[in-house]
Scaffold this motif. Structure first.
Motif, mmCIF file in Angstrom:
data_model
loop_
_atom_site.group_PDB
_atom_site.id
_atom_site.type_symbol
_atom_site.label_atom_id
_atom_site.label_comp_id
_atom_site.label_asym_id
_atom_site.label_seq_id
_atom_site.Cartn_x
_atom_site.Cartn_y
_atom_site.Cartn_z
ATOM 1 N N LYS A 57 -23.244 8.468 25.140
ATOM 2 C CA LYS A 57 -23.729 9.461 26.108
ATOM 3 C C LYS A 57 -22.994 10.791 25.959
ATOM 4 O O LYS A 57 -23.606 11.863 26.009
ATOM 5 C CB LYS A 57 -23.596 8.947 27.533
ATOM 6 C CG LYS A 57 -24.139 9.919 28.580
ATOM 7 C CD LYS A 57 -23.862 9.434 29.986
ATOM 8 C CE LYS A 57 -24.379 10.373 31.040
ATOM 9 N NZ LYS A 57 -24.208 11.796 30.809
ATOM 10 N N ARG A 59 -21.638 12.104 23.305
ATOM 11 C CA ARG A 59 -22.133 12.807 22.119
ATOM 12 C C ARG A 59 -23.567 13.264 22.317
ATOM 13 O O ARG A 59 -23.943 14.357 21.904
ATOM 14 C CB ARG A 59 -22.020 11.899 20.895
ATOM 15 C CG ARG A 59 -22.337 12.590 19.591
ATOM 16 C CD ARG A 59 -21.370 13.729 19.258
ATOM 17 N NE ARG A 59 -20.055 13.282 18.939
ATOM 18 C CZ ARG A 59 -19.587 13.128 17.716
ATOM 19 N NH1 ARG A 59 -20.326 13.413 16.683
ATOM 20 N NH2 ARG A 59 -18.365 12.694 17.522
ATOM 21 N N ALA A 60 -24.382 12.436 22.976
ATOM 22 C CA ALA A 60 -25.778 12.809 23.240
ATOM 23 C C ALA A 60 -25.852 14.053 24.109
ATOM 24 O O ALA A 60 -26.680 14.941 23.868
ATOM 25 C CB ALA A 60 -26.521 11.644 23.896
ATOM 26 N N ASP A 61 -24.989 14.131 25.108
ATOM 27 C CA ASP A 61 -24.960 15.319 25.973
ATOM 28 C C ASP A 61 -24.644 16.577 25.166
ATOM 29 O O ASP A 61 -25.242 17.627 25.382
ATOM 30 C CB ASP A 61 -23.948 15.143 27.103
ATOM 31 C CG ASP A 61 -24.390 14.141 28.154
ATOM 32 O OD1 ASP A 61 -25.584 13.760 28.168
ATOM 33 O OD2 ASP A 61 -23.530 13.721 28.960
ATOM 34 N N LEU A 65 -29.502 15.476 23.770
ATOM 35 C CA LEU A 65 -30.421 14.369 23.508
ATOM 36 C C LEU A 65 -30.241 13.306 24.583
ATOM 37 O O LEU A 65 -29.168 13.185 25.169
ATOM 38 C CB LEU A 65 -30.108 13.708 22.159
ATOM 39 C CG LEU A 65 -30.617 14.362 20.894
ATOM 40 C CD1 LEU A 65 -30.016 13.662 19.681
ATOM 41 C CD2 LEU A 65 -32.121 14.315 20.836
ATOM 42 N N ASP A 66 -31.275 12.540 24.807
ATOM 43 C CA ASP A 66 -31.161 11.373 25.655
ATOM 44 C C ASP A 66 -30.264 10.356 24.938
ATOM 45 O O ASP A 66 -30.409 10.165 23.714
ATOM 46 C CB ASP A 66 -32.563 10.783 25.884
ATOM 47 C CG ASP A 66 -32.517 9.523 26.710
ATOM 48 O OD1 ASP A 66 -32.451 9.626 27.941
ATOM 49 O OD2 ASP A 66 -32.532 8.417 26.103
ATOM 50 N N PRO A 67 -29.345 9.703 25.641
ATOM 51 C CA PRO A 67 -28.457 8.736 24.977
ATOM 52 C C PRO A 67 -29.204 7.608 24.257
ATOM 53 O O PRO A 67 -28.801 7.189 23.170
ATOM 54 C CB PRO A 67 -27.606 8.179 26.126
ATOM 55 C CG PRO A 67 -27.618 9.265 27.152
ATOM 56 C CD PRO A 67 -28.965 9.911 27.045
ATOM 57 N N LEU A 70 -30.488 9.040 20.994
ATOM 58 C CA LEU A 70 -29.429 9.160 19.998
ATOM 59 C C LEU A 70 -29.077 7.788 19.425
ATOM 60 O O LEU A 70 -28.922 7.642 18.213
ATOM 61 C CB LEU A 70 -28.185 9.834 20.578
ATOM 62 C CG LEU A 70 -27.007 9.971 19.605
ATOM 63 C CD1 LEU A 70 -27.408 10.752 18.352
ATOM 64 C CD2 LEU A 70 -25.820 10.621 20.300
#
Length: 146
Positions: A57, A59-61, A65-67, A70
């Motif tokens: 999450k 890294r997705a943020d 991107l949505d976790p 990703l």
């Protein structure tokens, strides 16, 4: 030859989180198969799962991107890389094709679920109407007894 992924941040995320995503899948499989009497083991797995999901999450943020998206990109990139016998670059075209296909399946599943929800709402409305009508009929009959 297909072009590699151009976004270095995404390439870095795929590389940095591939073992995290693989471990997440393993943990979720263990949870699926865990016996209820192994409570301590299950709690450890639940906590580890939360930690792994949080890493993805974060890294997705950063990538906006949505976790789950990703995690899917990482999973599919790892599969593509495996089929290429471990080459480090992941062809954007192959990855895009896979993710597009999965996105289409998700869109279809969403449409089906939405249609099922509308049918259930309609049935619930009809059942409510019947229930209210019958409750009024009971009241009427009770009042008619005198």
């Amino acid at each position: 030859m297909t072009a590699p992924i151009i976004d270095p941040d995404l390439e870095d995320a795929i590389e940095a989180l591939r073992f995290t995503e693989r471990r997440l899948r393993d943990v979720e499989q263990h949870l699926l198969e865990a016996a209820p009497e192994k409570y301590q083991f299950r709690m450890q797995m639940i906590h580890e799962r939360a930690d792994l999901r949080e890493q993805i999450k974060i890294r997705a943020d950063k990538l906006n991107l949505d976790p789950r998206a990703l995690a899917l990109i990482i999973r599919e990139a790892d599969k593509v890389r495996s089929k290429q016998r471990g080459r480090q670059t992941v062809p954007l075209g192959k990855l895009l094709t896979v993710i597009s296909t999965v996105a289409e399946y998700a869109r279809i599943e969403r449409a089906e679920a939405h249609a099922e929800m509308l049918v259930a709402q309609e049935r619930a409305g009809a059942a409510t109407h019947r229930s209210v009508g019958l409750a009024k009929a009971v009241e009427y009959l009770e009042a008619s007894r005198g």
